[in-house]
Design a protein around this motif. Structure first.
Motif: not given
Length: 322
Positions: A179-183, A210-214, A286-289
């Motif tokens: 949610x963070x990445x999309x918003x 990509x985000x969920x993979x990381x 990458x940051x949010x992971x």
């Protein structure tokens, strides 16, 4: 000697400023939502309905002259933007003329398009029209609905997968990061008024993957270390896990960013919005992971004693092998 972006063993404290980083993420999300509501998005023809005419000429684009020439036609909302691209030749001047869908019509009629072209030729006799794209308002409305469903379905499927794979605390953390990445991506598009169309939705779905993979890579190492270091404080285990996967994270993100930078510089204006969305998504993903997903798991806590039932504040790790 092998090339290393980071030392083989690192001991960075990623959670020393966890309140600042997580608080900054919350503020960024709120700011993005405010920008979205106040400034709106620069929707492309896919979502608004209407016709986009691409013009090209050896003469410099005069947006004001174009607008003055089209004003007597009473076409409603007409947007004219000059397109800049480093790959264009010195005498290649490109503009996009966007005309809203007319009342009672699915799209701008060929007669109106021909009239617009004739009027623009009075301003610049050498002007050409390489492409014309039309989308009806009914179709554009369906595209908006379908795009929202696609994003929601993708996030729901990822929530379910992480829930099965790592239990609910990790699922909440992973979805919070998504949610963070999309918003934040929507917020930067609203701030910069970059065209938001179907290609951007495709980019958002790519960013989610990509985000969920990381995040899964980090969670896998965290789960292994939670079993290995049962008495070590949770924050220390998270730091160890992040440091152990740091080289992989930097290599993956770094090589992806290099490729995307090449595309955004040399790829042309047609795919620039799509590439920018992925580039921005890789950075914030990458940051949010680390600073969103793991912070949420840290706040929820995990139950590392297999003898004690999960009371809702954690999950059991003693009997997990997969």
């Amino acid at each position: 000697m092998r090339l290393r972006l980071v030392p083989q063993e690192t001991n960075f404290d990623f959670f020393r400023l966890r309140k600042v980083t997580f608080g900054g993420s919350v503020i960024a999300v709120i700011a993005s939502i405010v920008l979205w509501l106040v400034m709106g998005l620069n929707f492309g023809i896919d979502f608004l309905g209407g016709t986009t005419i691409r013009t090209e000429s050896r003469v410099e684009v005069n947006v004001g002259a174009y607008r003055d020439a089209l004003q007597p036609l009473n076409l409603g909302d007409v947007s004219i933007t000059e397109v800049f691209d480093p790959t264009f030749a010195d005498d290649q001047n490109v503009a996009m003329v966007r005309i809203q869908a007319q009342d009672g019509a699915e799209s701008v009629t060929p007669e109106v398009i021909a009239l617009v072209e004739d009027v623009l030729r009075t301003v610049d006799p050498e002007i050409t029209f390489p492409s014309v794209e039309s989308v009806g308002p009914k179709v554009s409305g369906e595209l908006v609905t379908t795009a929202l469903i696609a994003l929601a379905a993708a996030m729901a499927a990822m929530l379910f997968y992480i829930w099965l794979r790592f239990e609910w605390q990790f699922a909440v953390g992973a979805v919070a990061a998504l949610v963070h990445d999309v918003v934040l991506t929507i917020g930067i598009f609203s701030l910069l008024q970059i065209r938001f169309d179907l290609a951007t939705i495709a980019a958002l779905l790519t960013v989610l993957g990509y985000s969920i993979n990381d995040t899964v890579v980090l969670f896998d190492r965290l789960r292994e270390n939670l079993i290995k270091y049962k008495k070590t404080p949770l924050m220390e285990v998270m730091n160890r896990s992040t440091n152990e996967t740091l080289s992989r994270t930097l290599m993956t993100s770094g090589t992806t960013i290099v490729a995307l930078l090449a595309l955004i510089i040399l790829g042309g204006d047609v795919i620039r919005g799509f590439v920018f969305a992925i580039l921005w998504g890789v950075i914030v993903g990458t940051y949010s992971s680390v600073y969103v997903a793991k912070n949420v798991v840290l706040m929820l806590g995990v139950n590392r004693d297999p003898k004690k039932p999960d009371s809702g504040a954690g999950t059991q790790f003693g009997n997990i092998d997969a």
